[in-house]
Scaffold this motif. Structure first.
Motif, short mmCIF file in Angstrom:
data_model
loop_
_atom_site.label_atom_id
_atom_site.label_comp_id
_atom_site.label_asym_id
_atom_site.label_seq_id
_atom_site.Cartn_x
_atom_site.Cartn_y
_atom_site.Cartn_z
N CYS A 52 -3.48 12.77 -43.63
CA CYS A 52 -2.65 13.84 -44.20
C CYS A 52 -1.57 14.15 -43.16
O CYS A 52 -1.83 14.83 -42.17
N ASP A 53 -0.37 13.64 -43.37
CA ASP A 53 0.69 13.79 -42.37
C ASP A 53 1.67 14.91 -42.71
O ASP A 53 2.67 15.09 -42.02
N ALA A 54 1.38 15.69 -43.75
CA ALA A 54 2.30 16.75 -44.15
C ALA A 54 2.27 17.94 -43.19
O ALA A 54 3.23 18.71 -43.13
N PHE A 55 1.17 18.09 -42.42
CA PHE A 55 1.03 19.27 -41.56
C PHE A 55 0.97 18.92 -40.08
O PHE A 55 0.59 19.74 -39.26
N LEU A 102 0.12 15.89 -36.79
CA LEU A 102 -0.81 14.85 -36.37
C LEU A 102 -2.26 15.31 -36.48
O LEU A 102 -2.56 16.50 -36.43
N GLN A 103 -3.16 14.34 -36.64
CA GLN A 103 -4.62 14.51 -36.60
C GLN A 103 -5.23 15.08 -37.89
O GLN A 103 -6.45 15.17 -38.00
N TYR A 104 -4.42 15.46 -38.87
CA TYR A 104 -4.98 15.97 -40.11
C TYR A 104 -5.42 14.82 -41.02
O TYR A 104 -4.80 13.75 -41.05
N PHE A 105 -6.50 15.04 -41.78
CA PHE A 105 -6.94 14.11 -42.81
C PHE A 105 -7.48 14.91 -43.99
O PHE A 105 -7.91 16.06 -43.83
N TYR A 106 -7.43 14.30 -45.17
CA TYR A 106 -7.91 14.98 -46.37
C TYR A 106 -9.43 15.06 -46.38
O TYR A 106 -10.12 14.07 -46.08
N ILE A 107 -9.96 16.24 -46.70
CA ILE A 107 -11.39 16.34 -46.96
C ILE A 107 -11.66 15.62 -48.28
O ILE A 107 -11.03 15.95 -49.30
N ASP A 111 -7.84 18.72 -52.00
CA ASP A 111 -6.46 18.61 -51.56
C ASP A 111 -6.24 19.39 -50.25
O ASP A 111 -5.13 19.74 -49.89
N THR A 112 -7.35 19.69 -49.56
CA THR A 112 -7.30 20.41 -48.29
C THR A 112 -7.34 19.43 -47.13
O THR A 112 -8.14 18.49 -47.13
N CYS A 113 -6.48 19.68 -46.15
CA CYS A 113 -6.42 18.82 -44.97
C CYS A 113 -7.16 19.48 -43.82
O CYS A 113 -7.12 20.71 -43.66
N LEU A 114 -7.81 18.68 -43.00
CA LEU A 114 -8.65 19.16 -41.92
C LEU A 114 -8.25 18.49 -40.60
O LEU A 114 -7.93 17.30 -40.58
#
Length: 367
Positions: free
Chosen positions: A40-43, A45-50, A54-57
């Motif tokens: 998940c690069d919208a927010f 670095l290091q985020y990925f979708y749970i 549609d929540t990124c962690l």
């Protein structure tokens, strides 16, 4: 006729056989679709979708271990060597909404001093559309980016940490930002600093917090250009009914970075939540306010890269009450995410007629 009947029976048996055997056939179930973890690069670095949402962690943290020799904050410290260990776990979430990103930030900390284990919920907050509610450092220090790039950056007190607040941050997108925050000083680790530790005390800096019901207020504004940034911030202590103002400028000359920050106390004879002291009450003569800012305080420092893996940092601070604090370190990063930092500090309290030399050897791994 007999032969015809035999042939007919055999034919019927052959036709019926597939139906008879079909009852015993094993049919494999359709495999469930496998959902791999998606970036998940919208927010950032290091985020990925749970998976399935549609929540990124984002998971992050640090492990730190350091040796300390004496204490730059305390002239009465007499320990030769003190070893501390710290571990932090950060959990961030982000979800896109019609009002912008809905985010949460949680940081858990565990640390040891000697053999004592301390556990703390360092931060826990929710933000949406520029509004943040929950626990984090006061905007009086975080909006101005704290002080220098040293461990002992707040020997001269620069504001409260880790308190509950309701904050609105405005970003015009052209370099201009502004912040307004309502803050609960009672929830801070600094809450006892300016309360009433002794009901019989008569010093003018002592103010009881027993009837506290109004929040403190912080407001600031700033502008960032290509190589410089200027910010102003003010804080009002609703209990002491005094406050402080700070202004900070940062300038970059290539990789060399320097800052200058000044603070003004609305009443130099009193301590408040935004112009206080980090020195214990018993270490100050007559009145603890002698170990605060007085009317004003100054901080300055620089960062000088020596190589791709090595940099030097210096910070100097001085107050109207004649407190001097100087710190210098070298930060070495032999590999990515690993920091080795030796640091030395000198503090002189003129009112207490005492001084202190202290050292730190820090090892830290971030992830």
């Amino acid at each position: 006729m007999k032969i015809s009947r035999i042939f007919l029976c055999a034919s019927v048996s052959l036709v019926a056989a597939p139906g008879l055997y079909a009852a015993d056939a094993i049919v494999a179930a359709e495999p469930e679709p496998l959902e791999y973890v998606r970036i998940c690069d919208a927010f950032g670095l290091q985020y990925f979708y749970i998976p399935g949402t549609d929540t990124c962690l984002k998971l992050s943290g640090r492990v730190r271990t350091q040796g300390e020799w004496y204490d730059a904050y305390n002239p009465d410290s007499d320990f030769g060597t003190l070893w501390r260990n710290r571990a932090e776990l950060g959990i961030d979430t982000a979800t896109d909404t019609e009002y912008g990103p809905l985010k949460t930030n949680t940081v858990l900390r565990w640390q040891t001093k000697d053999t004592t284990l301390q556990e703390k919920l360092l931060f826990a907050n929710i933000s949406l559309a520029g509004i943040t509610v929950g626990k984090l450092d006061s905007q009086f220090i975080s909006y101005t980016d704290y002080a220098g790039n040293v461990a002992n950056d707040d020997v001269i007190y620069d504001g409260p940490y880790e308190l509950n607040q309701l904050t609105y941050m405005y970003d015009a997108g052209n370099g201009f930002t502004a912040v307004v925050s309502l803050e609960d000083s009672n929830s801070s680790d600094n809450a006892t600093y300016f309360g009433d530790p002794d009901p019989a005390a008569t010093h003018d800096w002592v103010t009881s917090k027993a009837d506290h019901y109004m929040p403190d207020v912080v407001a600031g504004a700033g502008y960032k250009a290509d190589v410089w940034e200027l910010k102003f911030v003010g804080g009002y202590d609703s209990i002491v009914e005094e406050g402080a103002i700070k202004a900070r400028i940062d300038v970059a000359f290539g990789d060399f970075k320097v800052f200058l920050m000044g603070g003004w106390n609305t009443d130099g004879d009193k301590l408040n939540n935004y112009a206080g002291t980090n020195l214990a009450s018993g270490a100050c003569p007559v009145d603890r306010a002698d170990c605060g800012w007085g009317d004003w305080a100054l901080w300055t420092g620089f960062t000088e890269p020596i190589s791709d893996k090595l940099s030097a940092n210096v910070q100097i601070a001085y107050t109207d009450s004649k407190i001097f604090a100087g710190t210098a370190n070298v930060q070495w990063r032999p590999v990515e995410h690993l920091l080795v930092q030796p640091e030395i500090s000198y503090t002189n309290w003129d009112a207490a007629n005492t001084d202190q030399v202290a050292g730190i050897m820090r090892f830290e791994r971030k992830f």
